[in-house]
Structures are given as structure tokens and as C-alpha cells.
Motif scaffolding. Structure first.
Motif, mmCIF file in Angstrom:
data_model
loop_
_atom_site.group_PDB
_atom_site.id
_atom_site.type_symbol
_atom_site.label_atom_id
_atom_site.label_comp_id
_atom_site.label_asym_id
_atom_site.label_seq_id
_atom_site.Cartn_x
_atom_site.Cartn_y
_atom_site.Cartn_z
ATOM 1 N N LYS A 417 0.829 -1.202 0.000
ATOM 2 C CA LYS A 417 0.000 0.000 0.000
ATOM 3 C C LYS A 417 0.866 1.255 0.000
ATOM 4 O O LYS A 417 0.556 2.237 -0.700
ATOM 5 C CB LYS A 417 -0.912 -0.024 1.229
ATOM 6 C CG LYS A 417 -1.886 1.139 1.317
ATOM 7 C CD LYS A 417 -2.952 1.041 0.269
ATOM 8 C CE LYS A 417 -4.002 2.138 0.443
ATOM 9 N NZ LYS A 417 -4.995 2.144 -0.646
ATOM 10 N N MET A 418 1.955 1.217 0.757
ATOM 11 C CA MET A 418 2.864 2.364 0.783
ATOM 12 C C MET A 418 3.510 2.591 -0.582
ATOM 13 O O MET A 418 3.659 3.734 -1.031
ATOM 14 C CB MET A 418 3.929 2.156 1.866
ATOM 15 C CG MET A 418 3.396 2.309 3.286
ATOM 16 S SD MET A 418 4.449 1.581 4.555
ATOM 17 C CE MET A 418 5.950 2.501 4.336
ATOM 18 N N ASP A 419 3.879 1.501 -1.241
ATOM 19 C CA ASP A 419 4.456 1.626 -2.591
ATOM 20 C C ASP A 419 3.468 2.288 -3.540
ATOM 21 O O ASP A 419 3.824 3.196 -4.301
ATOM 22 C CB ASP A 419 4.841 0.243 -3.131
ATOM 23 C CG ASP A 419 6.040 -0.348 -2.390
ATOM 24 O OD1 ASP A 419 6.816 0.445 -1.823
ATOM 25 O OD2 ASP A 419 6.191 -1.579 -2.383
ATOM 26 N N MET A 451 -1.450 7.514 7.310
ATOM 27 C CA MET A 451 -1.946 7.577 8.680
ATOM 28 C C MET A 451 -3.293 6.866 8.805
ATOM 29 O O MET A 451 -3.590 6.272 9.849
ATOM 30 C CB MET A 451 -2.086 9.033 9.135
ATOM 31 C CG MET A 451 -0.759 9.774 9.244
ATOM 32 S SD MET A 451 0.518 8.863 10.157
ATOM 33 C CE MET A 451 -0.147 8.863 11.805
ATOM 34 N N THR A 452 -4.088 6.902 7.736
ATOM 35 C CA THR A 452 -5.330 6.121 7.738
ATOM 36 C C THR A 452 -5.015 4.633 7.812
ATOM 37 O O THR A 452 -5.693 3.871 8.514
ATOM 38 C CB THR A 452 -6.153 6.423 6.478
ATOM 39 O OG1 THR A 452 -6.414 7.832 6.418
ATOM 40 C CG2 THR A 452 -7.474 5.669 6.486
ATOM 41 N N LEU A 453 -3.961 4.224 7.096
ATOM 42 C CA LEU A 453 -3.519 2.825 7.146
ATOM 43 C C LEU A 453 -3.131 2.432 8.571
ATOM 44 O O LEU A 453 -3.527 1.365 9.070
ATOM 45 C CB LEU A 453 -2.333 2.637 6.195
ATOM 46 C CG LEU A 453 -1.621 1.274 6.233
ATOM 47 C CD1 LEU A 453 -2.558 0.174 5.744
ATOM 48 C CD2 LEU A 453 -0.353 1.307 5.377
ATOM 49 N N LEU A 454 -2.367 3.291 9.241
ATOM 50 C CA LEU A 454 -1.973 3.002 10.633
ATOM 51 C C LEU A 454 -3.192 2.945 11.546
ATOM 52 O O LEU A 454 -3.271 2.098 12.449
ATOM 53 C CB LEU A 454 -1.005 4.073 11.139
ATOM 54 C CG LEU A 454 0.411 4.077 10.571
ATOM 55 C CD1 LEU A 454 1.246 5.133 11.293
ATOM 56 C CD2 LEU A 454 1.081 2.724 10.699
ATOM 57 N N LEU A 455 -4.149 3.841 11.309
ATOM 58 C CA LEU A 455 -5.358 3.864 12.128
ATOM 59 C C LEU A 455 -6.172 2.592 11.928
ATOM 60 O O LEU A 455 -6.712 2.018 12.892
ATOM 61 C CB LEU A 455 -6.194 5.090 11.771
ATOM 62 C CG LEU A 455 -7.414 5.369 12.649
ATOM 63 C CD1 LEU A 455 -6.992 5.599 14.096
ATOM 64 C CD2 LEU A 455 -8.178 6.568 12.128
ATOM 65 N N THR A 516 2.667 15.226 14.101
ATOM 66 C CA THR A 516 1.570 15.810 14.883
ATOM 67 C C THR A 516 0.552 14.751 15.285
ATOM 68 O O THR A 516 0.106 14.694 16.439
ATOM 69 C CB THR A 516 0.873 16.920 14.074
ATOM 70 O OG1 THR A 516 1.842 17.907 13.709
ATOM 71 C CG2 THR A 516 -0.235 17.568 14.889
ATOM 72 N N VAL A 517 0.183 13.898 14.327
ATOM 73 C CA VAL A 517 -0.810 12.856 14.615
ATOM 74 C C VAL A 517 -0.270 11.863 15.639
ATOM 75 O O VAL A 517 -0.974 11.450 16.564
ATOM 76 C CB VAL A 517 -1.223 12.131 13.317
ATOM 77 C CG1 VAL A 517 -2.126 10.946 13.634
ATOM 78 C CG2 VAL A 517 -1.946 13.098 12.387
ATOM 79 N N LEU A 518 0.995 11.472 15.501
ATOM 80 C CA LEU A 518 1.587 10.535 16.462
ATOM 81 C C LEU A 518 1.616 11.142 17.865
ATOM 82 O O LEU A 518 1.391 10.446 18.860
ATOM 83 C CB LEU A 518 3.001 10.141 16.029
ATOM 84 C CG LEU A 518 3.113 9.239 14.796
ATOM 85 C CD1 LEU A 518 4.577 8.957 14.482
ATOM 86 C CD2 LEU A 518 2.363 7.937 14.983
ATOM 87 N N ALA A 519 1.899 12.438 17.948
ATOM 88 C CA ALA A 519 1.894 13.107 19.261
ATOM 89 C C ALA A 519 0.481 13.111 19.858
ATOM 90 O O ALA A 519 0.311 12.941 21.070
ATOM 91 C CB ALA A 519 2.418 14.530 19.118
#
Length: 767
Positions: A417-419, A451-455, A516-519
Motif C-alpha cells: 500500500k505504501m508503494d 496515517m489512515t492505514l496506521l489507524l 503531529t498525529v503521532l503526538a
């Protein structure tokens, strides 16, 4: 008296003995002294001493007469005690011999008595054994009589008593008695269970159970035909009677267990009446989803998952309205809906345990199965209120080989997905570029998708049953963040030559957004719980220093700190590169302004209107264009850092390279002040209320250069006195106070002296 005095002088005290002559001379000296008149006291003194002597003699005589009597009494008492002791010893010897002889005579009796006691104890055990058998037979006869008179409720209650006796006897070593009790319980349990099950199933059939359609399409169930009250009364009666068989059923029925490798939480057996209600559904499930049926295919796990959810939904209203009141009335704490769901979920777990080994190494099938299972779990918890303490599909996915495969597949698809997101044509374009209110962060599509993928990954693993499994997924997320950071760095290096270009700014926005999102996530309850779990794991393994453990425990750091620090470093490097690029352009554009003839410019009085120096136009235009460009391309927080860093550099450059490198007449100083205050500072007024505060060197230098002559002379005098350490005059302020009064706080005293010397027009003061 003289002779007494002479003798007193001759008497010396002997410290080693009781010195009577010394004490006598002391007594005479104290009582008579050197006064001859005191000799008249001798008679009374002699009389007093005689009385004292007599009293002492009486005391001595009394003591000397009493002591022998006391000693004599003590000796007499000792003799009496000795005689008593001897007598007691003689009596003890006689008694000891008597006891010994008695024991010898009683020994044969004791042996006979031990035999009798053993026989009595054995008879008592036999009697207790027979009582247990009699009690069991009595209960068995009662059950038989109740059944002959068709009194099934009392028979069920009696069987429950018999089952309780079975439980009490579990610690007994009487294996035959245990076998007898168990076989009796089993015999009557089977008879009662078969009878009640048959009657219960008949009632369920009348209710059109099970309901294969939604509640509104059910033929009877919750409807109310003419004989509904009778049917529901029979349902309640049979349900309660089956509940009484629960204890004996648990004794006799061994629950079906999954292999030990699946870490299922302990759970009690499903209550017997609900087991019977589930039988037709279990048969349907096994018919359709085991064996060679067309509905049993590995690539369609959604078929059986959806079917179970439909069954739960179709029966939930009936269970809540009709079955739950029966359980409440019987005093049971069981929730009918949850019990029904738990039993059906166990079918799913058995199915998953059988299917997963067959598709473990097919990435497509395995990933599809995990997706469907997660959707099933989400609906099960959110819609049907399933409890996290119950066995669930996540326990099956947590099995070691399955879990490791899940992690591997999750990482593989995430990297793919990142690729795709980075190679997309719209990777660096914001989805919301045309919506000003939404596009504050100016997030490129690739960063938002990442970030949506991580979520999504978080949502997929947050219901895992153990913290250790969650921490492994958290480790995967950290790996993905680091991998994405490295990819962003690689793309950034390709764009280094165009550090003000659109893509470079998009990369910088992406880095800022992810950090910012990780924080923000670090303050989420879920990740705080993971932080606590990580703290406990690391404390046990001693893999962290005491300082790091303390920071984790005090919440000074977070689980994403390492990632955030790396991203912040990358953000700072990229911003610095942009600032340096713009600053180089500004310096190039300021070359003519730097060579301005500041010594020969006309004064303000000689000009009708002050205007911007023509040589300053390229520099200010470059600044304006770049600020406008980057304001559009960078998000607000990044642009704020950018312009403040740039302002600091421009401030120092103009101060050091233009102001400190030239001399100024009155017109030159006024022109410089006009260029700065009316043209440079306003360029930044759109971003802050007082832009001059970011150009303190320039602002304060202009103040010094534009002082009127009198103030400049006074200031120079004060600074000169301060540098020569001369004492201040009564009305003279200190150097610092004088500078502060003029509005100079940033510049050092030495710099102000240099600036004063850069003024070209000084009067001849004779100094």
C-alpha cells in the motif's frame, strides 16, 4: 583553746582509713571555735553526746539480739523444707512404682481394647458407607415415585440433591461408592433429560423455533395465537425443570474443548435449556459448513460468519422478552442473549480452528479471512453487546503460528500500500486543496493515506486479548512509520535542488502531519495502556535504563517518542534548508543595497517625501515573493517556524553586513530607518502584530543612528564613563538604564558605542 588550735593544726586527715581524731577535731572546731565564752556550752554538749551514745548502744544491742533469731528461724524453715522434700520424694517413688505395676497389669487389656476400638471404627465406617448408600437409594426411590406419579419437577429437584451429594463425595477414596453414586445420577439424569428434552423440543416446535427469518416474518415466536398462554406456560415450566438438571449435566457431560494452543479464557458450560434450543441451529451449521457441501468453501468465510450474526439477530428479541424473564424468576444470573451468542461463537471458533491451518500460507485467502473475522467481531461487540471476557475469534487469531502469519501478511500488504500511495500521481496533492477550512495542514494524499492505514491497523488489533500481542502490533506500526520516514527522506533528497518546489514542501507537510498525529495518539487511552504494558515488560527484562523507565512511568515520554524525534529532526533539517535557500537569494538581491552610499544621502528635510531606496527593491521583492510562495505551500505551523527563522537570519545579516559595515550621515540613517520600518517590517505584519520584535538588531540600530545630536552626545558620554569605570554623577543614569530608556534592550554596550561611532556628523567638542 590555743592548745586545741595547735593540736588541730597538727591533726591531718588519713584518707585511707576512718580517721576519728580528724572528725573529733572538726567537731570541736565547729561547736566551740576560738571563743572562750563557748566553753560554757561544754556541759550541754557532753550531755547531748552521752544521750546519743546511749541511743546508739541501745540500737546495737537490739540489732545484735534480733539477728540471731532471724537466722535461727531461717535455718528452721530450711530444715522443715528439707524434710518435706524428702517425704515427697518417697511418695513419688511409691506412686511411680504403683503406676508402673498398673501399666504392666493393664497392657493386655489395652491390646484387647485397641482391637475393639479398631473394630468399632470399622463398623462406624461401614455404617456411614451404608448410610450414604441408603441416602442415595432413598433419593433414587423418591425420583422413581415422582416419575410414576408424573411429578417431574420434584424428580428434577431430587436429582439436583443427588448431584450435590456426588460433588461432596469427590474427595472420598471410596471408589466403588463414587462409582455407585455417579452411575445412579447418570441413570436418572438420562431419563429425566430425555423426557424433558422431548417435551421442551415439542414446545419449541409449537413456537416455530428456530426462527430462520427476521422477527417480523416469524410465524409464531412473539406472535399471540389463541393457545399462546398455554404454550408459554409450558415453556417456562420445562425451562425451569431443565435448569435443575444443570448441576448433574455438568457432572456427566464433558464440555468440548479446543486444543490447548488456543488461549481461550475459562467459561462455564452453556445452561442446559439453551443448549437444547441451540441443537437445531448447530445441526444446520454443521450441515452447511462442514464436509463437502457447496457452502463450505475456504474463500467464503463471510457465509458462516454472516449466518451466525443473522441467527443472533433473529432470536435476540424472543430471548430478551420470553427467556430472560424465566431466568430472572429462577434466580439465575445468566443473560439469555449473551449465553445464546456465546454458544454460537464457539461454533465459529471450532470452524476457524479447522480452517486456518488449510489457508495459513495463502496470503489472499488468509487476509480475506482476517478481514471478515474482524468485521464479524466489530458487529458482534457493537450491535449485540458481546463481552470481551468471553471466548472470541481474536483468541484463535492470537495462536502463535496464526498470529505470526497475521503480522507478516499485515506488514506485506501495508508495504504494498505504501508503494502504491507514493507512486500515485496524486501522492503529493492534498485532497482538500480547494477547501480552505479543511486544508489547514495541507496534508498530501500519501501522508493522509498512510496515517489512515496506521489507524486501520490499530482498529484491527485493539481487541486482541493480551497486551503482549498488542505490543507486537505496535512494534509493526513503528516499523512502518520508520520505513515511511526513510522513503520520504529518499524522495526529499531527490528534490533537494528545488527546496522551494511544490513536492519538497509537500514532503515537509507530510513529515509535520505524521509527527503531529503521532503526538496526538500518544495521549490516547489505548496507547497509554500500551505504554504501561511496555513499561512492565521492559522492567522485567531490564532492557531499559532507570531514567528511561522513570520517564515512561511518569508519562514524560510516549510509545512513539523515538519516531516523533526522528520526524522532528527531519522537519528541522528540511526547514533549515529552505530558510538557507531563501536567505541566499535575499543576500544576492541585497548586494546593491549593501553598497548604498549612506554617507552622502540627502537629509529628510531636503526631501519632499521619503521613498524606498531603489537598491532595496530587489531584496524586499525577493522576500515578498518567497514568503507568499511558501505561505501557500506550507501549513500554518511550518510557515510560522519558517518566517521566524528567516527573519532572524535577515535581521543579523542587515545588522552585521550593512549597518555595521557602513557609516551614516543624517540622511543615510533616516533612509535606513524608513526602508526598514516602512517596508521590511510590514512584509511580516501579515503574520504577527509587531514584526519589529523579530528584527531587534535592526530596530535598535536605527534608534541609535537616528538619535538627535544632543541625546547621542549624552549617551556617548554615559557609555564612555561606564567603559572607563568612572563613578556616576548624582543625576546621571547607568548605561543600561540609559539604553533601556531609549528602547534598546538587545544590543550590548560595546555594539552601541560602535554604532555611535558610525554616525558621520559629530560636532567638534574639543575632546
Amino acid at each position: 583553746m590555743a592548745s586545741i588550735a595547735v593540736r588541730k593544726k597538727e591533726v591531718t586527715r588519713d584518707l585511707d582509713h576512718c580517721d576519728i581524731p580528724y572528725y573529733v577535731s572538726e567537731f570541736v572546731e565547729r561547736e566551740l571555735g576560738n571563743d572562750y565564752d563557748s566553753l560554757g556550752k561544754l556541759d550541754s554538749l557532753i550531755e547531748k553526746l552521752s544521750e546519743n551514745k546511749k541511743h546508739l548502744e541501745e540500737q546495737v544491742l537490739t540489732v545484735s539480739s534480733e539477728v540471731p533469731k532471724r537466722i535461727q528461724n531461717a535455718l528452721k524453715n530450711a530444715e522443715d523444707s528439707k524434710k518435706s522434700l524428702s517425704q515427697l520424694l518417697e511418695e513419688e517413688t511409691v506412686l511411680s512404682e504403683s503406676i508402673h505395676n498398673h501399666l504392666l497389669q493393664a497392657e493386655p487389656w489395652m491390646e484387647d481394647l485397641d482391637v475393639l476400638i479398631s473394630q468399632v471404627e470399622e463398623i462406624e465406617r461401614h455404617l456411614a458407607y451404608l448410610k450414604w448408600i441408603s441416602r442415595i437409594e432413598e433419593l433414587s426411590d423418591s425420583i422413581q415415585q415422582y416419575l410414576l406419579t408424573n411429578n417431574v419437577p420434584e424428580a428434577a429437584s431430587t436429582l439436583a440433591l443427588m448431584a450435590e451429594l456426588d460433588i461432596k463425595l469427590q474427595e472420598s477414596s471410596c471408589s466403588h461408592l463414587l462409582a455407585f453414586v455417579r452411575s445412579t445420577v447418570q441413570f436418572w439424569h438420562k431419563i429425566l433429560k430425555d423426557k424433558l428434552t422431548s417435551d421442551f423440543e415439542e414446545v419449541l416446535t409449537q413456537l416455530r423455533w428456530p426462527f430462520v427469518g427476521p422477527p417480523q416474518s416469524q410465524a409464531f415466536g412473539l406472535a399471540a395465537p389463541a393457545n399462546a398462554p398455554e404454550v408459554y406456560n409450558n415453556l417456562e415450566m420445562l425451562f425451569c425443570q431443565l435448569l435443575k438438571l444443570q448441576t448433574s449435566d455438568e457432572l456427566l457431560t464433558k464440555p468440548k474443548q479446543l486444543p490447548e494452543k488456543y488461549p481461550l479464557p475459562p467459561s462455564p458450560p452453556v445452561v442446559l435449556p439453551i443448549q437444547i434450543m441451540l441443537n437445531p441451529l448447530q445441526k444446520r451449521f454443521k450441515y452447511h459448513f462442514t464436509g463437502n457441501k457447496q457452502t463450505n468453501v475456504l474463500n467464503k468465510p463471510e457465509w458462516y460468519l454472516t449466518q451466525v450474526l443473522m441467527w443472533i439477530g433473529n432470536h435476540s428479541k424472543f430471548l430478551d422478552d420470553k427467556i430472560q424473564p424465566i431466568l430472572d424468576k429462577a434466580g439465575s444470573s445468566v443473560n439469555a442473549g449473551l449465553e445464546f451468542s456465546r454458544a454460537l461463537v464457539m461454533l465459529i471458533l471450532e470452524k476457524l480452528a479447522a480452517d486456518i491451518p488449510c489457508l495459513l500460507y495463502d496470503d489472499t485467502l488468509f487476509c480475506h479471512l482476517v478481514d471478515e473475522v474482524l468485521l464479524f467481531e466489530r458487529e458482534l461487540y457493537s450491535v449485540h453487546g458481546y463481552l470481551s471476557s468471553f471466548p472470541s475469534c481474536m483468541h484463535i487469531l492470537s495462536e502463535e503460528s496464526c498470529f505470526q502469519r497475521w503480522l507478516t501478511v499485515e506488514k506485506k500488504f501495508a508495504l504494498q500500500k505504501m508503494d502504491s500511495m507514493l507512486s500515485s500521481e496524486a501522492a503529493w496533492i492534498s485532497q482538500y486543496k480547494d477547501i480552505t477550512d479543511v486544508d489547514e495542514m495541507k496534508v498530501p494524499d500519501c501522508a493522509e493515506t498512510f496515517m489512515t492505514l496506521l489507524l486501520v491497523i490499530t482498529d484491527r488489533y485493539k481487541n486482541l486479548p493480551t497486551a503482549s500481542r498488542k505490543l507486537q502490533f505496535l512494534g509493526l506500526q513503528k516499523e512502518l512509520v520508520d520505513d515511511f520516514r526513510i522513503r520520504l527522506t529518499q524522495v526529499m533528497k531527490e528534490e533537494t535542488r528545488a527546496s522551494l518546489g511544490f513536492r519538497y514542501c509537500a514532503i515537509l507537510n507530510a513529515v509535520n502531519y505524521i509527527a503531529t498525529v503521532l503526538a496526538d495518539w500518544a495521549d490516547n487511552v489505548f496507547f497509554l495502556q500500551l505504554q504501561q504494558a511496555e513499561l512492565e515488560v521492559r522492567a522485567e527484562s531490564d532492557s531499559m535504563s532507570q531514567l528511561q523507565l522513570g520517564q515512561l512511568a511518569s508519562m514524560e515520554s510516549s510509545v512513539f517518542d523515538d519516531m516523533i524525534n526522528l520526524l522532528e529532526r527531519l522537519k528541522h533539517d528540511m526547514l533549515t534548508r529552505q530558510v538557507d535557500h531563501v536567505f541566499r537569494e535575499v543576500k544576492d538581491a541585497a548586494k546593491l543595497y549593501k553598497k548604498e552610499r549612506w554617507l552622502s544621502l540627502p537629509s529628510q528635510a531636503e526631501q519632499a517625501v521619503m521613498s524606498l531606496s531603489s537598491t532595496a527593491c530587489p531584496m524586499l521583492q525577493t522576500l515578498r515573493d518567497r514568503l507568499l510562495q511558501l505561505e501557500q505551500q506550507l501549513c500554518h505551523s511550518l510557515f510560522k517556524i519558517f518566517w521566524q527563522m528567516l527573519a532572524e537570519k535577515v535581521d543579523l545579516y542587515i545588522y552585521q553586513e550593512i549597518i555595521m559595515a557602513n557609516h551614516f550621515n543624517e540622511g543615510g540613517a533616516a533612509q535606513l530607518h524608513f526602508d526598514m520600518s516602512r517596508n521590511l517590517f510590514p512584509l511580516f505584519s501579515h503574520y504577527c502584530k509587531r514584526p519589529e520584535n523579530y528584527f531587534k538588531h535592526i530596530k535598535e540600530a536605527c534608534i541609535i543612528l537616528n538619535l538627535n545630536l544632543g541625546s547621542a552626545l549624552l549617551l556617548k558620554d554615559v557609555l564612555q564613563s561606564a567603559s572607563e569605570n568612572e563613578p556616576l554623577k548624582p543625576s546621571q543614569p547607568s548605561a543600561t538604564a540609559a539604553l533601556n530608556e531609549l528602547g534598546v534592550y538587545k544590543l550590548a554596550q560595546r555594539d552601541v558605542e560602535i554604532l555611535l561611532n558610525l554616525r558621520a556628523s559629530w560636532p567638534n567638542t574639543g575632546k
